[in-house]
Design an enzyme around this catalytic site. Sequence first.
Site, PDB file in Angstrom:
ATOM      1  N   ARG A  94       0.808  -1.216   0.000  1.00 32.51           N
ATOM      2  CA  ARG A  94       0.000   0.000   0.000  1.00 32.51           C
ATOM      3  C   ARG A  94       0.846   1.273   0.000  1.00 32.51           C
ATOM      4  O   ARG A  94       0.407   2.317  -0.439  1.00 32.51           O
ATOM      5  CB  ARG A  94      -0.918   0.004   1.228  1.00 32.51           C
ATOM      6  CG  ARG A  94      -1.855  -1.182   1.307  1.00 32.51           C
ATOM      7  CD  ARG A  94      -2.816  -1.013   2.436  1.00 32.51           C
ATOM      8  NE  ARG A  94      -3.633   0.145   2.206  1.00 32.51           N
ATOM      9  CZ  ARG A  94      -3.340   1.368   2.605  1.00 32.51           C
ATOM     10  NH1 ARG A  94      -2.213   1.598   3.224  1.00 32.51           N
ATOM     11  NH2 ARG A  94      -4.136   2.366   2.346  1.00 32.51           N
ATOM     12  N   CYS A 118      -6.924  -3.419   3.453  1.00 32.19           N
ATOM     13  CA  CYS A 118      -6.208  -4.641   3.841  1.00 32.19           C
ATOM     14  C   CYS A 118      -6.929  -5.176   5.072  1.00 32.19           C
ATOM     15  O   CYS A 118      -7.941  -4.639   5.500  1.00 32.19           O
ATOM     16  CB  CYS A 118      -4.748  -4.324   4.134  1.00 32.19           C
ATOM     17  SG  CYS A 118      -4.537  -3.433   5.669  1.00 32.19           S
ATOM     18  N   ARG A 123      -8.271   1.538   5.066  1.00 30.73           N
ATOM     19  CA  ARG A 123      -7.043   2.242   4.659  1.00 30.73           C
ATOM     20  C   ARG A 123      -7.299   3.249   3.528  1.00 30.73           C
ATOM     21  O   ARG A 123      -6.704   3.192   2.476  1.00 30.73           O
ATOM     22  CB  ARG A 123      -5.966   1.239   4.241  1.00 30.73           C
ATOM     23  CG  ARG A 123      -5.700   0.105   5.187  1.00 30.73           C
ATOM     24  CD  ARG A 123      -5.097   0.508   6.525  1.00 30.73           C
ATOM     25  NE  ARG A 123      -3.772   1.043   6.445  1.00 30.73           N
ATOM     26  CZ  ARG A 123      -2.647   0.321   6.440  1.00 30.73           C
ATOM     27  NH1 ARG A 123      -2.734  -0.978   6.443  1.00 30.73           N
ATOM     28  NH2 ARG A 123      -1.456   0.882   6.395  1.00 30.73           N
ATOM     29  N   LYS A 163      -6.577  14.858  10.419  1.00 30.91           N
ATOM     30  CA  LYS A 163      -6.237  13.761  11.341  1.00 30.91           C
ATOM     31  C   LYS A 163      -4.756  13.448  11.129  1.00 30.91           C
ATOM     32  O   LYS A 163      -4.263  13.601  10.008  1.00 30.91           O
ATOM     33  CB  LYS A 163      -7.095  12.535  11.015  1.00 30.91           C
ATOM     34  CG  LYS A 163      -6.972  11.396  12.025  1.00 30.91           C
ATOM     35  CD  LYS A 163      -7.992  10.317  11.713  1.00 30.91           C
ATOM     36  CE  LYS A 163      -7.825   9.127  12.629  1.00 30.91           C
ATOM     37  NZ  LYS A 163      -6.510   8.456  12.500  1.00 30.91           N
ATOM     38  N   SER A 165      -1.755  11.559  10.067  1.00 31.43           N
ATOM     39  CA  SER A 165      -1.576  10.405   9.171  1.00 31.43           C
ATOM     40  C   SER A 165      -0.117  10.313   8.735  1.00 31.43           C
ATOM     41  O   SER A 165       0.424  11.259   8.141  1.00 31.43           O
ATOM     42  CB  SER A 165      -2.463  10.568   7.921  1.00 31.43           C
ATOM     43  OG  SER A 165      -1.946   9.790   6.848  1.00 31.43           O
ATOM     44  N   VAL A 166       0.516   9.179   8.993  1.00 33.32           N
ATOM     45  CA  VAL A 166       1.925   8.978   8.622  1.00 33.32           C
ATOM     46  C   VAL A 166       2.081   9.113   7.106  1.00 33.32           C
ATOM     47  O   VAL A 166       2.865   9.941   6.615  1.00 33.32           O
ATOM     48  CB  VAL A 166       2.417   7.596   9.100  1.00 33.32           C
ATOM     49  CG1 VAL A 166       3.794   7.265   8.547  1.00 33.32           C
ATOM     50  CG2 VAL A 166       2.423   7.527  10.619  1.00 33.32           C
ATOM     51  N   ILE A 330      -6.018   3.388  16.428  1.00 30.62           N
ATOM     52  CA  ILE A 330      -5.531   3.835  15.119  1.00 30.62           C
ATOM     53  C   ILE A 330      -6.259   3.133  13.965  1.00 30.62           C
ATOM     54  O   ILE A 330      -6.737   3.772  13.038  1.00 30.62           O
ATOM     55  CB  ILE A 330      -4.002   3.594  14.977  1.00 30.62           C
ATOM     56  CG1 ILE A 330      -3.229   4.319  16.086  1.00 30.62           C
ATOM     57  CG2 ILE A 330      -3.521   3.982  13.585  1.00 30.62           C
ATOM     58  CD1 ILE A 330      -3.163   5.839  15.968  1.00 30.62           C
TER      59      ILE A 330
HETATM   60  C1  EPZ Z   1       1.862   3.708   8.419  1.00 29.93           C
HETATM   61  O1  EPZ Z   1       0.685   3.361   7.709  1.00 29.93           O
HETATM   62  C2  EPZ Z   1       2.652   2.412   8.570  1.00 29.93           C
HETATM   63  N1  EPZ Z   1       2.994   1.886   7.250  1.00 29.93           N
HETATM   64  C3  EPZ Z   1       1.818   1.382   9.331  1.00 29.93           C
HETATM   65  O2  EPZ Z   1       2.625   0.215   9.518  1.00 29.93           O
HETATM   66  C4  EPZ Z   1       1.475   1.959  10.712  1.00 29.93           C
HETATM   67  O3  EPZ Z   1       0.668   1.036  11.406  1.00 29.93           O
HETATM   68  C5  EPZ Z   1       0.725   3.286  10.518  1.00 29.93           C
HETATM   69  O4  EPZ Z   1       1.541   4.193   9.738  1.00 29.93           O
HETATM   70  C6  EPZ Z   1       0.404   3.957  11.850  1.00 29.93           C
HETATM   71  O5  EPZ Z   1       1.590   4.206  12.558  1.00 29.93           O
HETATM   72  C7  EPZ Z   1       4.085   2.374   6.622  1.00 29.93           C
HETATM   73  O6  EPZ Z   1       4.760   3.256   7.120  1.00 29.93           O
HETATM   74  C8  EPZ Z   1       4.403   1.787   5.271  1.00 29.93           C
HETATM   75  P1  EPZ Z   1      -1.757   6.374   8.755  1.00 29.93           P
HETATM   76  P2  EPZ Z   1      -0.277   4.550   7.119  1.00 29.93           P
HETATM   77  O7  EPZ Z   1      -1.947   7.140   7.499  1.00 29.93           O
HETATM   78  O8  EPZ Z   1       0.563   5.663   6.629  1.00 29.93           O
HETATM   79  C9  EPZ Z   1      -6.533   6.453   8.512  1.00 29.93           C
HETATM   80  C10 EPZ Z   1       3.172  -2.044   9.373  1.00 29.93           C
HETATM   81  O9  EPZ Z   1       2.756  -3.025   9.985  1.00 29.93           O
HETATM   82  N2  EPZ Z   1      -6.314   7.200   7.254  1.00 29.93           N
HETATM   83  O10 EPZ Z   1      -1.027   7.029   9.896  1.00 29.93           O
HETATM   84  O11 EPZ Z   1      -1.248   3.920   6.210  1.00 29.93           O
HETATM   85  C11 EPZ Z   1      -5.993   5.030   8.425  1.00 29.93           C
HETATM   86  O12 EPZ Z   1      -6.943   4.168   7.848  1.00 29.93           O
HETATM   87  C12 EPZ Z   1       2.211  -0.992   8.880  1.00 29.93           C
HETATM   88  O13 EPZ Z   1       4.378  -1.816   9.119  1.00 29.93           O
HETATM   89  C13 EPZ Z   1      -7.425   7.742   6.611  1.00 29.93           C
HETATM   90  O14 EPZ Z   1      -8.565   7.586   7.060  1.00 29.93           O
HETATM   91  O15 EPZ Z   1      -1.031   4.990   8.459  1.00 29.93           O
HETATM   92  C14 EPZ Z   1      -5.727   4.704   9.871  1.00 29.93           C
HETATM   93  O16 EPZ Z   1      -6.937   4.333  10.503  1.00 29.93           O
HETATM   94  C15 EPZ Z   1       0.765  -1.380   9.174  1.00 29.93           C
HETATM   95  N3  EPZ Z   1      -7.222   8.438   5.447  1.00 29.93           N
HETATM   96  C16 EPZ Z   1      -5.242   6.046  10.444  1.00 29.93           C
HETATM   97  O17 EPZ Z   1      -5.739   7.054   9.549  1.00 29.93           O
HETATM   98  C17 EPZ Z   1      -5.969   8.645   4.930  1.00 29.93           C
HETATM   99  O18 EPZ Z   1      -5.841   9.312   3.885  1.00 29.93           O
HETATM  100  C18 EPZ Z   1      -3.722   6.183  10.511  1.00 29.93           C
HETATM  101  O19 EPZ Z   1      -3.200   5.856   9.236  1.00 29.93           O
HETATM  102  C19 EPZ Z   1      -4.862   8.078   5.610  1.00 29.93           C
HETATM  103  C20 EPZ Z   1      -5.058   7.373   6.774  1.00 29.93           C
END
Ligand code: EPZ
Length: 420
Positions: A94, A118, A123, A163, A165-166, A330
Amino acid sequence: MDKFIVKGPCKIKGEISISGSKNAALPILASTILFEKEVTIKNLPRVKDIDTMINLLKSLGSIIRFSKNKKIVKITKKKKQSFFASYSLVRTMRAGILVLGALLTKHQKSIISLPGGCLIGARPVNYHLNALKKLGMKYDIKKGYIHASTKGKLNGTKIRFSKISVGATENTIIASCLANGITILRNCAIEPEIIDLINFLKSGGAKIKFIGKRTLKIEGIKSLESTSYSVMSDRIETGTFCVAACLTGGNLKINNFDPKIIKTELSLLKKIGAKIKVAKKQIYISGPKKIKNLTNLVTREYPNFPTDLQAQFMVLLCKASGKSSITESIFENRFMHVAELRRLGAEILIKKNKAFISGDTNFKAAELMSSDLRASVALVLAAIVATGSSTINRIYHLDRGYENIENKLRKVGVNIRRIN
Ligand code: EPZ
């Protein structure tokens, strides 16, 4: 499909070295699209997700030269660049969405598959798209692909993420580097992997600085210079091995990792009774005879307790004396490991996003099914302390993010073997 056979229980002791961080390497590799000249990236972990990102870059026109041990890559670019990131590549990894910001700011165009969901959640990527739109991206979605473009260069602006978001923070930092003018990003994620990405981009001449705890100021520049950069060590692998030492009442010397990065996790492990000493790039941890419980552990954004260690800590709390609980704040569906832990004898009750764990579990070996990357490693941890021989199926999930895990575990006393 490969599986692991793990014979427990055993005590973990010895010394391990931590590999490079997958979640730092992925955005760094995606951002090499910004560079005109050769870029060298070192300390890459040999895991599936890195291979997938490398294949994605090759499909976009990057020329990749690996070192013999495949931990170093030199990246240059063909004259002709492609802007098409296929579903087959982005679906399996992803983080492929991170090339969107880079392609837009460098080439003003990208056709990239929506990553899709996933097992741990839907996501979505709305925060990525909203932020890039504010920088000037025009897009529409056709047959599961984002057709994105900009008229001329992206334009710097003020953006506040609704929010934390990484991925959205990473995508927008990358896009802002070559935009016209200044971009101010508020409510950014500040995970160490993002700091590593910023340090990498700055090593190529990018102008990025923090002007607040979660506020970044990025001054767009014309182009980035050739650079060579070594990716940080993996904090989740480090946390996973610390849990393994505590779980088995063993002890570990963990090398080449800066303990300051996981202060929260180390203080939690002290709370459950671990003895921990740290040096500049080392952690010495020995597990307690009796593991103390933790009431209401909550996963949150960095610098709080990370969701990527939730499953591993759940196994630890199954062995604690007394009741514990973990709240997953999260992701909406990150308890896939619970059903499998119950098959090993755990007593865990789920209410919405909270898990209530009865301690003093005597895990008994069983046949298990991996689901996502971190849930899979939690099953390995549970099998290590279970009585008997467990089989863990579909370990391709593990191979996505843990380098050489069975050899590292065997070296510190675990009876584990991979069968194809
Ligand atoms: C990163 O994912 C990591 N992946 C994840 O690690 C990690 O769990 C996550 O950050 C949180 O720390 C990588 O770095 C490749 P988010 P990411 O955007 O960027 C929602 C592992 O096991 N969201 O911070 O996808 C999302 O669904 C993986 O190594 C939206 O709604 O995480 C989640 O509920 C798993 N809209 C929350 O925000 C968006 O546009 C945080 O997601 C983006 C995210």
